[in-house]
Design a protein around this motif. Structure first.
Motif, mmCIF file in Angstrom:
data_model
loop_
_atom_site.group_PDB
_atom_site.id
_atom_site.type_symbol
_atom_site.label_atom_id
_atom_site.label_comp_id
_atom_site.label_asym_id
_atom_site.label_seq_id
_atom_site.Cartn_x
_atom_site.Cartn_y
_atom_site.Cartn_z
ATOM 1 N N HIS A 202 20.587 9.924 52.954
ATOM 2 C CA HIS A 202 19.744 8.734 52.781
ATOM 3 C C HIS A 202 18.370 9.049 52.200
ATOM 4 O O HIS A 202 17.562 8.146 52.012
ATOM 5 C CB HIS A 202 19.557 8.026 54.136
ATOM 6 C CG HIS A 202 20.836 7.569 54.751
ATOM 7 N ND1 HIS A 202 21.762 6.807 54.075
ATOM 8 C CD2 HIS A 202 21.350 7.788 56.000
ATOM 9 C CE1 HIS A 202 22.793 6.568 54.880
ATOM 10 N NE2 HIS A 202 22.567 7.147 56.036
ATOM 11 N N GLN A 203 18.093 10.304 51.923
ATOM 12 C CA GLN A 203 16.755 10.684 51.478
ATOM 13 C C GLN A 203 16.387 10.271 50.041
ATOM 14 O O GLN A 203 15.219 9.975 49.773
ATOM 15 C CB GLN A 203 16.566 12.202 51.608
ATOM 16 C CG GLN A 203 16.451 12.685 53.035
ATOM 17 C CD GLN A 203 16.205 14.187 53.108
ATOM 18 O OE1 GLN A 203 15.811 14.819 52.114
ATOM 19 N NE2 GLN A 203 16.449 14.770 54.285
ATOM 20 N N PRO A 204 17.335 10.268 49.077
ATOM 21 C CA PRO A 204 16.939 10.101 47.673
ATOM 22 C C PRO A 204 16.045 8.898 47.390
ATOM 23 O O PRO A 204 15.076 9.022 46.638
ATOM 24 C CB PRO A 204 18.285 9.995 46.939
ATOM 25 C CG PRO A 204 19.208 10.828 47.771
ATOM 26 C CD PRO A 204 18.777 10.589 49.183
ATOM 27 N N ILE A 205 16.334 7.739 47.973
ATOM 28 C CA ILE A 205 15.530 6.551 47.653
ATOM 29 C C ILE A 205 14.096 6.702 48.163
ATOM 30 O O ILE A 205 13.149 6.214 47.531
ATOM 31 C CB ILE A 205 16.189 5.265 48.210
ATOM 32 C CG1 ILE A 205 15.514 4.031 47.587
ATOM 33 C CG2 ILE A 205 16.128 5.226 49.725
ATOM 34 C CD1 ILE A 205 16.244 2.735 47.879
ATOM 35 N N PHE A 206 13.927 7.438 49.253
ATOM 36 C CA PHE A 206 12.575 7.647 49.783
ATOM 37 C C PHE A 206 11.788 8.634 48.917
ATOM 38 O O PHE A 206 10.585 8.467 48.715
ATOM 39 C CB PHE A 206 12.637 8.107 51.238
ATOM 40 C CG PHE A 206 13.230 7.072 52.157
ATOM 41 C CD1 PHE A 206 12.470 5.996 52.594
ATOM 42 C CD2 PHE A 206 14.550 7.152 52.562
ATOM 43 C CE1 PHE A 206 13.000 5.029 53.428
ATOM 44 C CE2 PHE A 206 15.098 6.186 53.392
ATOM 45 C CZ PHE A 206 14.327 5.118 53.824
ATOM 46 N N TRP A 207 12.460 9.657 48.391
ATOM 47 C CA TRP A 207 11.797 10.560 47.448
ATOM 48 C C TRP A 207 11.396 9.795 46.190
ATOM 49 O O TRP A 207 10.312 10.007 45.632
ATOM 50 C CB TRP A 207 12.718 11.725 47.081
ATOM 51 C CG TRP A 207 12.967 12.710 48.183
ATOM 52 C CD1 TRP A 207 14.165 13.008 48.761
ATOM 53 C CD2 TRP A 207 11.999 13.531 48.838
ATOM 54 N NE1 TRP A 207 14.014 13.959 49.745
ATOM 55 C CE2 TRP A 207 12.679 14.302 49.811
ATOM 56 C CE3 TRP A 207 10.611 13.683 48.724
ATOM 57 C CZ2 TRP A 207 12.032 15.206 50.641
ATOM 58 C CZ3 TRP A 207 9.970 14.598 49.544
ATOM 59 C CH2 TRP A 207 10.671 15.344 50.484
ATOM 60 N N PHE A 208 12.274 8.889 45.755
ATOM 61 C CA PHE A 208 11.959 8.090 44.563
ATOM 62 C C PHE A 208 10.699 7.262 44.805
ATOM 63 O O PHE A 208 9.793 7.214 43.959
ATOM 64 C CB PHE A 208 13.137 7.169 44.230
ATOM 65 C CG PHE A 208 12.839 6.199 43.118
ATOM 66 C CD1 PHE A 208 12.978 6.558 41.791
ATOM 67 C CD2 PHE A 208 12.402 4.904 43.406
ATOM 68 C CE1 PHE A 208 12.689 5.658 40.762
ATOM 69 C CE2 PHE A 208 12.105 4.001 42.390
ATOM 70 C CZ PHE A 208 12.251 4.387 41.067
ATOM 71 N N LEU A 209 10.612 6.611 45.959
ATOM 72 C CA LEU A 209 9.450 5.769 46.253
ATOM 73 C C LEU A 209 8.182 6.608 46.393
ATOM 74 O O LEU A 209 7.094 6.177 46.014
ATOM 75 C CB LEU A 209 9.700 4.959 47.525
ATOM 76 C CG LEU A 209 10.757 3.850 47.403
ATOM 77 C CD1 LEU A 209 11.109 3.289 48.769
ATOM 78 C CD2 LEU A 209 10.260 2.738 46.496
ATOM 79 N N LYS A 210 8.308 7.816 46.938
ATOM 80 C CA LYS A 210 7.130 8.674 47.085
ATOM 81 C C LYS A 210 6.569 9.079 45.729
ATOM 82 O O LYS A 210 5.350 9.054 45.513
ATOM 83 C CB LYS A 210 7.493 9.922 47.886
ATOM 84 C CG LYS A 210 6.389 10.995 47.887
ATOM 85 C CD LYS A 210 6.745 12.171 48.759
ATOM 86 C CE LYS A 210 5.749 13.327 48.546
ATOM 87 N NZ LYS A 210 4.353 12.937 48.772
ATOM 88 N N TYR A 211 7.452 9.409 44.793
ATOM 89 C CA TYR A 211 6.997 9.966 43.529
ATOM 90 C C TYR A 211 6.764 8.933 42.425
ATOM 91 O O TYR A 211 6.111 9.238 41.432
ATOM 92 C CB TYR A 211 8.014 11.003 43.025
ATOM 93 C CG TYR A 211 8.018 12.290 43.812
ATOM 94 C CD1 TYR A 211 6.862 13.051 43.953
ATOM 95 C CD2 TYR A 211 9.181 12.747 44.437
ATOM 96 C CE1 TYR A 211 6.857 14.239 44.680
ATOM 97 C CE2 TYR A 211 9.190 13.935 45.161
ATOM 98 C CZ TYR A 211 8.032 14.669 45.277
ATOM 99 O OH TYR A 211 8.018 15.841 45.994
ATOM 100 N N HIS A 212 7.281 7.726 42.588
ATOM 101 C CA HIS A 212 7.223 6.775 41.465
ATOM 102 C C HIS A 212 6.433 5.498 41.767
ATOM 103 O O HIS A 212 6.229 4.690 40.871
ATOM 104 C CB HIS A 212 8.645 6.405 41.018
ATOM 105 C CG HIS A 212 9.418 7.583 40.494
ATOM 106 N ND1 HIS A 212 10.198 8.362 41.313
ATOM 107 C CD2 HIS A 212 9.505 8.125 39.255
ATOM 108 C CE1 HIS A 212 10.761 9.327 40.594
ATOM 109 N NE2 HIS A 212 10.346 9.207 39.353
ATOM 110 N N TYR A 213 6.013 5.275 42.971
ATOM 111 C CA TYR A 213 5.123 4.156 43.298
ATOM 112 C C TYR A 213 5.663 2.808 42.806
ATOM 113 O O TYR A 213 4.976 2.040 42.139
ATOM 114 C CB TYR A 213 3.714 4.392 42.718
ATOM 115 C CG TYR A 213 3.068 5.652 43.213
ATOM 116 C CD1 TYR A 213 2.521 5.715 44.497
ATOM 117 C CD2 TYR A 213 3.028 6.781 42.410
ATOM 118 C CE1 TYR A 213 1.931 6.889 44.960
ATOM 119 C CE2 TYR A 213 2.445 7.965 42.874
ATOM 120 C CZ TYR A 213 1.909 8.010 44.141
ATOM 121 O OH TYR A 213 1.333 9.167 44.601
#
Length: 280
Positions: A202-213
């Motif tokens: 489940h991590q990928p979407i949270f990494w996306f939100l962290k790096y792409h705002y």
């Protein structure tokens, strides 16, 4: 000046006969009430005639002040707020699901109860009525502002439909007492620890939100076809509104953003997996 008072024996009511732009109008209501009467000789003792006389004077005054609108005096002009708001809501079904859901909620919880306890005709709404509506809202400043702007959109529609002569002034923004909340966030190293504590699948979407705002709804709605695997860029063109995917962003603008270098390998891998959405 045109206009006369006539007693209609068949209906036992007074009407104002008014000539305007080549048409003759028979107006039988004053402030929404039929002008019933007896047609007695002493007209000054007849309540219906007195109302008709006031109506005629008001119409003549509007002509002298150059603000006469026949729609103001026709029966279609006397509109109850609640049924007209309900009909207006029907025209808003094409709005985003979240906007339409919000309008319905504002009406059910605040607007309808207020006008049930403070009945007025649509054309009678002025600043004092709007002040009372604002005072009745048990919401935060931002919530109050949302309800009042919904009602402003409703009155704008009524004005364009010629149900009201003008949109009354609304309370000033300072009256809403909007307080901007202080934004709290975790330092970057704490963010990393929190995301790493999430199950890896489940991590990928949270990494996306962290790096792409981007907005969470935009991340949830990303399709695999929204990622250009050759140029390593995302096309942000969808979002989520009231739990439904919509084919536009909140601002109705598409955005092309590069994939962060820390995520290129992961996103390339996800883009090649089965399924429609990038973050399944």
């Amino acid at each position: 000046m045109s206009g006369s008072i006539v007693f209609r024996k068949d209906r036992r009511r007074w009407v104002v006969s008014w000539s305007w732009q080549g048409n003759i109008y028979k107006i039988s209501r004053y402030k929404g009430r039929l002008m019933h009467g007896n047609g007695i000789r002493n007209k000054r003792k007849d309540d219906g005639y007195r109302r008709a006389d006031k109506l005629l004077a008001q119409m003549q005054g509007d002509v002298e002040n150059k603000c006469f609108r026949i729609e103001k005096y026709l029966e279609t002009g006397w509109t109850d707020v609640i049924p007209y708001f309900e009909s207006w809501l029907e025209t808003k079904k094409k709005k985003t699901p979240a906007t339409y859901k919000g309008y319905k909620s504002y009406f059910k919880n605040w607007i309808r109860p207020f006008f049930e306890s403070h009945p007025v005709q649509l054309h009678e709404i002025q600043l004092d009525t709007l002040d009372k509506l604002l005072e009745s809202l048990g919401l935060s400043g931002k919530g109050k502002h949302n309800v009042m702007m919904c009602f402003h959109a409703f009155l704008d529609y009524a004005w364009r439909a010629k149900r009201i002569p003008e949109i009354p002034p609304f309370p000033k923004r300072s009256d809403y007492k909007i307080v901007a909340p202080s934004i709290k966030w975790l330092p970057s190293d704490r963010q990393v620890k929190v995301i790493e504590a999430i199950p890896e699948i489940h991590q990928p979407i949270f990494w996306f939100l962290k790096y792409h705002y981007r907005r969470p709804g935009e991340a949830c709605a990303l399709h695999k076809c929204d990622y250009d695997i050759i140029n390593k860029v995302f096309i942000i063109r969808r979002s989520v509104s009231a739990r439904q995917v919509v084919n536009h962003t909140k601002t109705d603008h598409e955005h092309i953003i590069p994939c962060h270098r820390n995520m290129v390998d992961l996103i390339d891998h996800l883009a090649r997996q089965p399924g429609q959405y990038l973050f399944e």
